[in-house]
Design a protein around this motif. Structure first.
Motif, PDB file in Angstrom:
ATOM      1  N   HIS A   5       0.642  -0.959   0.165  1.00 20.33           N
ATOM      2  CA  HIS A   5      -0.081  -0.506   0.139  1.00 20.33           C
ATOM      3  C   HIS A   5       0.716   1.062  -0.167  1.00 20.33           C
ATOM      4  N   ALA A   9       0.627   4.631  -2.365  1.00 26.61           N
ATOM      5  CA  ALA A   9       0.735   6.041  -2.186  1.00 26.61           C
ATOM      6  C   ALA A   9       1.751   7.015  -1.645  1.00 26.61           C
ATOM      7  N   ASN A  12       1.146   8.213  -5.844  1.00 26.55           N
ATOM      8  CA  ASN A  12      -0.152   8.962  -5.527  1.00 26.55           C
ATOM      9  C   ASN A  12      -0.116  10.240  -5.812  1.00 26.55           C
ATOM     10  N   ARG A  86      -3.950  -4.750  -8.252  1.00 21.75           N
ATOM     11  CA  ARG A  86      -4.032  -4.498  -6.795  1.00 21.75           C
ATOM     12  C   ARG A  86      -3.756  -2.389  -7.758  1.00 21.75           C
ATOM     13  N   GLY A  89      -7.467  -1.764  -9.206  1.00 22.47           N
ATOM     14  CA  GLY A  89      -8.952  -2.059  -8.528  1.00 22.47           C
ATOM     15  C   GLY A  89     -10.180  -2.381  -9.249  1.00 22.47           C
ATOM     16  N   ILE A 393      -8.522   5.563  -7.768  1.00 21.61           N
ATOM     17  CA  ILE A 393      -7.847   6.515  -5.987  1.00 21.61           C
ATOM     18  C   ILE A 393      -8.767   5.836  -4.936  1.00 21.61           C
ATOM     19  N   GLN A 394      -9.845   6.083  -5.512  1.00 27.48           N
ATOM     20  CA  GLN A 394     -10.572   5.958  -4.298  1.00 27.48           C
ATOM     21  C   GLN A 394     -11.027   4.511  -3.884  1.00 27.48           C
ATOM     22  N   GLY A 396      -8.525   3.640  -3.948  1.00 29.30           N
ATOM     23  CA  GLY A 396      -7.659   2.425  -3.037  1.00 29.30           C
ATOM     24  C   GLY A 396      -5.877   1.843  -4.223  1.00 29.30           C
TER      25      GLY A 396
END
Length: 427
Positions: A5, A9, A12, A86, A89, A393-394, A396
């Motif tokens: 993750h 992050a 992004n 991943r 999404g 992005i919403q 993840g």
């Protein structure tokens, strides 16, 4: 390999400022509420990845393992789809081809899929090539064959595929036939069709109550004089004769050149006989190229009919049809190609969601041909990639999945884990 993750992050964050500026402009031009509704639908929309698409593809003349690190087992194929999911999404399901990918430990395979956030989409039977140790050959057809024993072998295989799918939690069987003829006079068309119908009826009777039988069609190849299920009309005829659990599956490459696929889709949907899609693109025939790489406007027009037709029937965009990629990666890293295909499909869907339906209907009712064209082309020419990225992005996932895949050296890591001279199981 797994992407953490924190990797997503960090990625992004580097793109966040530019993304927010583009999103604000879209909301200003198209309306924030409209945008938010589209984002919610995009987040729910998932496109299944076929197990056979995770290795390098090939042609009639050769297959070249150009990438390395290809998946050697079903477990590794699931891990690769998990990697895609991943990143974007939107790849939350895997579709297995039997007997290329038969689980040896069903419970362990289901557990692994769950760990990767995946469901099992339609299972696919294989009667277009002879299987090892099979007593009879499909050289002259399978479900259409003049020999009842050959037909029974093909029927038994399809029923076995259903059983495999039940254990995994799948809810559909896809049947594609290579059956047909190479030369005039080789077979009786009516007898071939009747034999196929009888075979499909026996398979249909073995379907669980909550399953769908997806009947695929193809105008040509590998037989070039006739194919027994050659077009959408023949598929729909079979589906109507079989019953409500039988639907037509549309592969975008399985049509004669310049066929109006969007009209085919609209009519199948109108008749409640559209079951789902195999997405790809083509220039000359069934080229199985990256979705949206040759004819992106056609892909948008298909989704335009889908959104309008499904909304008219109160259908759930994400769940009421089967969505899957079926492509061949002859010169690309397969995972990069799949990321590109999913992006193109999601973009076409986003564009269709943003069409001003009321204005388009008014133009149609007034026979305002120019305005109808303007509405569609204005939507198509607007850059909605930011909308798709916001949905990611919403959820993840990564703002730019392909960029992150490359920056992390995913293929190089897979080569390090699996080896360079590796060919994926299956094809």
């Amino acid at each position: 390999m797994k992407i953490e993750h924190k990797d997503i992050a960090v990625h992004n964050e580097t793109l966040w400022t530019v993304h927010q500026r583009k999103l604000a402009l879209l909301k200003e031009d198209w309306g924030g509420i409209f945008i938010e509704k589209a984002i919610a639908k995009l987040m729910a929309f998932q496109i299944a990845i076929p197990s056979w698409a995770l290795g390098t593809g090939g042609t009639r003349f050769g297959r070249f393992a150009i990438s390395g690190g290809e998946p050697r087992t079903l477990e590794e194929k699931i891990e690769d789809v998990g990697l895609l999911h991943r990143l974007n999404g939107a790849s939350g399901a895997i579709s297995l081809h039997i007997p290329w990918d038969i689980p040896t430990d069903v419970e362990q395979i289901k557990k692994l899929a769950d760990q990767n956030g995946l469901l099992f989409d339609a299972v696919n039977s294989n009667t277009f090539q002879d299987q090892p140790n099979a007593p009879l050959s499909y050289k002259f057809g399978s479900l259409q064959h003049v020999d009842k024993a050959v037909r029974q072998q093909a029927i038994a295989h399809n029923i076995e595929v259903i059983k495999q799918g039940e254990g995994l939690g799948s809810k559909a069987l896809t049947v594609w036939l290579a059956d047909g003829s190479c030369f005039p006079g080789q077979l009786n068309f009516r007898t071939a069709f009747e034999n196929t119908l009888d075979s499909l009826q026996q398979i249909y009777s073995a379907l669980p109550s909550d399953w769908t039988l997806l009947v695929e069609y193809k105008a040509f190849e590998p037989n070039f004089y006739s194919t027994t299920i050659g077009d959408w009309g023949q598929s729909m005829l079979l589906a109507n004769k079989l019953g409500p659990k039988a639907k037509t599956l549309v592969d975008l490459g399985h049509h004669l050149p310049n066929a109006n696929i969007e009209q085919i889709v609209a009519l199948l949907l109108m008749e409640n006989k559209l079951g789902g899609f195999h997405f790809n693109d083509s220039k000359y025939g069934d080229d199985d190229l990256t979705a949206g790489s040759i004819k992106p406007y056609q892909l948008f027009l298909i989704f335009n009919e889908l959104v309008e037709g499904m909304d008219a029937k109160g259908m759930n965009h994400a769940k009421d049809l089967a969505w899957m990629i079926d492509a061949s990666h002859n010169v690309k890293d397969p995972l990069e190609d799949l990321l590109q295909s999913v992006e193109a499909i999601m973009l076409a869907y986003a564009q269709a969601l943003m069409v001003d339906r009321a204005a388009l209907l008014h133009a149609q009712q007034c026979n305002d041909v120019v305005q109808a064209q303007e509405i569609l082309q204005h939507t198509f020419r607007t850059d909605f990639r930011t909308l798709v990225a916001e949905a990611r992005i919403q959820a993840g996932a990564a703002l730019n999945p392909l960029q992150l895949y490359r920056s992390l050296g995913c293929r190089e890591q897979l080569i390090g884990q699996r080896g360079k001279n590796i060919t994926a199981t299956g094809l």
